[in-house]
Design an enzyme around this catalytic site. Sequence first.
Site, mmCIF file in Angstrom:
data_model
loop_
_atom_site.group_PDB
_atom_site.id
_atom_site.type_symbol
_atom_site.label_atom_id
_atom_site.label_comp_id
_atom_site.label_asym_id
_atom_site.label_seq_id
_atom_site.Cartn_x
_atom_site.Cartn_y
_atom_site.Cartn_z
ATOM 1 N N ARG A 76 0.862 -1.177 0.000
ATOM 2 C CA ARG A 76 0.000 0.000 0.000
ATOM 3 C C ARG A 76 0.902 1.231 0.000
ATOM 4 O O ARG A 76 2.112 1.130 0.054
ATOM 5 C CB ARG A 76 -0.996 -0.004 1.176
ATOM 6 C CG ARG A 76 -0.632 -0.742 2.412
ATOM 7 C CD ARG A 76 0.239 -0.017 3.426
ATOM 8 N NE ARG A 76 0.065 1.405 3.513
ATOM 9 C CZ ARG A 76 1.042 2.228 3.791
ATOM 10 N NH1 ARG A 76 2.277 1.779 3.982
ATOM 11 N NH2 ARG A 76 0.838 3.515 3.879
ATOM 12 N N ALA A 129 0.736 5.101 -2.219
ATOM 13 C CA ALA A 129 0.541 5.363 -3.650
ATOM 14 C C ALA A 129 1.730 4.943 -4.528
ATOM 15 O O ALA A 129 1.538 4.221 -5.523
ATOM 16 C CB ALA A 129 0.186 6.839 -3.848
ATOM 17 N N GLN A 167 -1.949 2.413 10.149
ATOM 18 C CA GLN A 167 -0.677 2.455 9.420
ATOM 19 C C GLN A 167 0.401 3.204 10.210
ATOM 20 O O GLN A 167 1.588 2.919 10.087
ATOM 21 C CB GLN A 167 -0.856 3.127 8.046
ATOM 22 C CG GLN A 167 -1.578 2.282 7.021
ATOM 23 C CD GLN A 167 -3.072 2.527 7.001
ATOM 24 O OE1 GLN A 167 -3.659 2.875 8.026
ATOM 25 N NE2 GLN A 167 -3.709 2.341 5.862
ATOM 26 N N ASP A 206 -1.941 10.825 -2.056
ATOM 27 C CA ASP A 206 -2.377 9.786 -2.997
ATOM 28 C C ASP A 206 -2.725 10.368 -4.357
ATOM 29 O O ASP A 206 -2.673 9.678 -5.363
ATOM 30 C CB ASP A 206 -3.578 9.025 -2.438
ATOM 31 C CG ASP A 206 -3.088 8.018 -1.423
ATOM 32 O OD1 ASP A 206 -2.804 8.426 -0.286
ATOM 33 O OD2 ASP A 206 -2.921 6.843 -1.782
HETATM 34 O O1 MRU Z 1 -4.514 3.242 2.329
HETATM 35 P P1 MRU Z 1 -3.021 3.428 2.226
HETATM 36 O O2 MRU Z 1 -2.276 2.848 3.381
HETATM 37 O O3 MRU Z 1 -2.495 2.974 0.891
HETATM 38 O O4 MRU Z 1 -2.836 5.013 2.289
HETATM 39 C C1 MRU Z 1 -1.535 5.529 2.173
HETATM 40 C C2 MRU Z 1 -1.477 7.005 2.273
HETATM 41 O O5 MRU Z 1 -2.466 7.684 2.418
HETATM 42 C C3 MRU Z 1 -0.129 7.622 2.101
HETATM 43 O O6 MRU Z 1 -0.020 8.791 2.863
HETATM 44 C C4 MRU Z 1 0.101 7.985 0.608
HETATM 45 O O7 MRU Z 1 -0.218 6.905 -0.215
HETATM 46 C C5 MRU Z 1 1.503 8.381 0.363
HETATM 47 S S1 MRU Z 1 2.644 7.028 0.563
HETATM 48 C C6 MRU Z 1 4.185 7.608 0.176
#
Ligand code: MRU
Length: 363
Positions: free
Chosen positions: A70, A72, A209, A250
């Site tokens: 996970r 982005a 997370q 994202d």
């Molecule tokens: O749902 P996730 O864990 O994929 O969400 C991740 C985020 O919101 C991060 O802040 C974003 O993807 C940037 S990761 C470098």
Amino acid sequence: MWGVADKGIEHRRDPRQQEHDVAGDDFSPLRFADDVVWILDQTRLPREESWLECRTTEDVAAAIRRLSIRGAPAIGVAAAYGLAVAVRRDGDSAYDDARALLAATRPTAVNLRWALERADAVRAVSGDSLGEALLALARELHAHDIECNKRIGAHGARLFRAGDRVLTHCNTGALATAGYGTALGVIRAAHAAGTLDLVWVDETRPLLQGARLTAWELQRLDIPFRLVTDSTAGALMARGLVDRIVVGADRIARNGDTANKVGTYTVAVLAHRHRVPFYIAAPRSTIDPRAASGADIPIEERDATEVTTVFGNDIAPPGTPALNLAFDVTPADLIAGIVTEVGVLEPPYEASIATALAHPGMR
Ligand code: MRU
């Protein structure tokens, strides 16, 4: 364990018995070897470090959907490998179905679409060696993301002043990227420069997370941090305990409106109230030139059980209705700067983002 069941995918303790040192600059949550995409299963962290052996596009798509991989940028790179696997296994005719499967995994992280469109461009010119060309692309995107993140780190670290206490939300480290991290990369670089005093880590409900992944990374990097519940952020700012905020993204619209993990908007509003500078850190691949503003960004809605349960245990009465928005949008006027691999973009973002996108070099 949380998320969708992982039936059908092999778990292994450690591919090729390598050392996986997240403090090392070359740590990556995914790797490709012998036609297998190995993915560190983040649903099992911090309790267990186990790797998923993904041999098919379906395996990779399932790993993305259930958040084993996970963040982005990491999603984009994983999708590129997932497409290469399909064509190398089943030939060029497998491309369209594999692409559609991967494209449907997660709607908000635009790096996914970006990587698939890069693959489309490769397909248009590759002739009869599509599988090899797609694998070469995946490897290129993998290396490029790490390079971008190190540049983001260097640009972002210059914003710090000696003794800074920074707050961050979700996980944006090596785990969320091909390696090194975006917002956490900035924090890493500031720590290396000696200007960082402490990281406040939002736990990041519902899937934690921050608590599970950012704390895991910071511990290994030996960077001082304290974990707080998401609702503590305002109290910290009111007490003057936060000097700046750096979070990831994202999807960034052309006007600077930014989608990130739900709760980011709340932090940005609090930061505005308390005059704490609020920064986004992201590669240019997270900018969506087709989104004029945040209103054009699709927001992923996930299963309500992620809100009503924690690690499989009910925390609400049976039948409780819940809403699980995975992301929110922070309006551009709350953002002090967007740290990219080509520098820190400042308002007005329409202009600075357009300049950044026109900057030479792979985006
Ligand atoms: O749902 P996730 O864990 O994929 O969400 C991740 C985020 O919101 C991060 O802040 C974003 O993807 C940037 S990761 C470098």
